[in-house]
Design an enzyme around this catalytic site. Structure first.
Site, PDB file in Angstrom:
ATOM      1  N   THR A 132       1.982  16.282  22.010  1.00 16.58           N
ATOM      2  CA  THR A 132       2.736  16.021  20.790  1.00 16.58           C
ATOM      3  C   THR A 132       1.894  16.381  19.574  1.00 16.58           C
ATOM      4  OG1 THR A 132       3.684  14.318  19.327  1.00 16.58           O
ATOM      5  CG2 THR A 132       2.077  13.568  20.914  1.00 16.58           C
ATOM      6  N   ASP A 134       2.292  14.997  16.866  1.00 19.51           N
ATOM      7  CA  ASP A 134       2.158  13.750  16.107  1.00 19.51           C
ATOM      8  C   ASP A 134       0.919  12.944  16.490  1.00 19.51           C
ATOM      9  OD1 ASP A 134       4.500  14.250  14.721  1.00 19.51           O
ATOM     10  OD2 ASP A 134       5.748  13.169  16.163  1.00 19.51           O
ATOM     11  N   GLU A 229       7.201  12.700   6.915  1.00 23.32           N
ATOM     12  CA  GLU A 229       8.659  12.605   6.818  1.00 23.32           C
ATOM     13  C   GLU A 229       9.150  11.170   7.006  1.00 23.32           C
ATOM     14  OE1 GLU A 229      10.487  15.017   9.812  1.00 23.32           O
ATOM     15  OE2 GLU A 229       9.111  14.365  11.388  1.00 23.32           O
ATOM     16  N   ARG A 281       5.026  23.546  14.655  1.00 24.03           N
ATOM     17  CA  ARG A 281       5.168  23.495  16.112  1.00 24.03           C
ATOM     18  C   ARG A 281       5.138  24.868  16.759  1.00 24.03           C
ATOM     19  NH1 ARG A 281      10.260  19.646  16.926  1.00 24.03           N
ATOM     20  NH2 ARG A 281      10.764  21.292  18.422  1.00 24.03           N
TER      21      ARG A 281
END
Length: 356
Positions: A132, A134, A229, A281
């Protein structure tokens, strides 16, 4: 030995590098191994979409972005819901047996690990690999894809810096990260942002504006504001998720980034919004992520050869280890407000919008 591999959730750089690492190491360690590629993540496992792969299928994919297996989002909360008379869990177990798999490797993030744990509890031999951008997967210091996304985000900030300084504007840059602010934090620090706003540290817009004004008073006519975000102000932080969504809808707020840019723009500062979005990404993995993916893949191959299942690979204290899927599934690694990187940023004068 028949080993199934799938990639689930959002794509990111390093998926193919990890697949390559797993397969190359398995071929080195074991004889009579067959690799089964499952198409489009758990969707393919449910629908029985797969193909047997040969060594040449994995040639030249170390630097290739995306995933050669395809991916799809199959929400965990829908896994136990029977739709059109299809019991998804039962169907995955049936197809696992139909494919004659001895084990299944799942490459993905939080949702993928929850489903992987579900399958492990159902008796399947499953190994997870942490993917990920993140970097919010519990139990590992880093996930593959994260550092590449930081590199990409930093380049965006670098380029925005030049136009911000030329036009003396406040540039508000939105960085992916809905629940965790790791990507925004690292990107903002690496890019020399002046303000970093992340979900874990609710902001007061007055503090954000004050930070911009302070720079202007010091002769710095522009500012860079990096916004995750999922950033929220202090009032929203007290609301539940549905309440927050309703509040934003009533206020006509499309995104936190647009609202912040508008509120800063209502002062004397000219403001622009930049949303790199899926750029973070895409493309080839960085050198760091190629090495990390290779390490994770080789370690997963060792687990397969040793018959260790129901676990996920992780990096802790610069050593590759593994954690039980049951301890990782359903947990999110958030940025502690007192994390060393946060403290470093504060020492450099970067504002987080929480100090009036």
């Amino acid at each position: 030995m028949r080993v199934g591999i799938l990639t689930a959730g959002g794509d990111c750089p390093g998926l193919n590098a990890t697949i390559r690492g797993v397969v190359k190491a398995i071929y080195q360690k074991m004889d009579n191994v067959e690799i089964v590629g499952i198409v489009d993540g758990f969707k393919g496992l449910i629908e029985g979409e797969y193909h047997e792969m040969k060594p040449s299928d994995f040639w030249g994919i170390l630097t290739r972005g995306g995933t050669i297996l395809g991916t799809a989002r199959t929400p965990y909360k829908q896994m136990k819901v029977v739709e059109n008379d299809v019991d998804k869990v039962a169907r995955m177990k049936q197809n696992y047996k139909k494919m004659k798999l001895d084990c299944l490797l799942t490459l993905g993030g939080n949702g993928t690990h929850k489903t992987a744990n579900l399958l492990a509890q159902e008796g399947l031999n499953v190994i997870g690999l942490p993917k990920t951008i993140d970097n919010d997967l519990w139990g590992t210091d880093v996930t593959f894809g994260f550092h590449t996304a930081v590199d990409i985000g930093t380049e965006v900030v670098d380029r925005v810096h030049t136009t911000a300084s030329s036009h003396k504007r406040v540039m508000v840059i939105e960085v992916m990260g809905n629940k965790a602010g790791w990507l925004t934090l690292y990107t903002g620090l690496a890019g020399g942002a002046d303000v970093i706003l992340i979900p874990e540290i609710p902001y007061d817009i007055r503090a954000v504006i004050r930070a911009v004004e302070k720079r202007a008073a010091a002769g710095r006519g522009f500012s860079i504001v990096c916004v995750a975000e999922g950033a929220m102000n202090t009032a929203e932080a007290k609301m539940k998720k549905k309440e927050r969504a309703q509040y934003r809808a009533e206020q006509g707020i499309s995104t936190a980034t647009n609202r912040i840019a508008r509120e800063i723009g209502e002062t004397s500062f000219e403001t622009r919004t930049v949303v790199p979005g899926h750029f973070a990404r895409g493309g080839a993995p960085s050198a760091y992520d190629r090495v990390l993916a290779s390490q994770f893949g080789a370690y997963a191959a060792n687990l397969v050869s040793q018959g260790i299942f129901g676990v996920t690979v992780a990096m802790r204290n610069n050593a590759v280890v593994h954690n039980p899927l049951s301890e990782v599934a359903g947990k999110t690694k958030l940025v502690p407000p007192d994390h060393q990187i946060v403290l470093t940023a504060r020492q450099l004068g970067i504002a987080f919008g929480d100090e009036l």
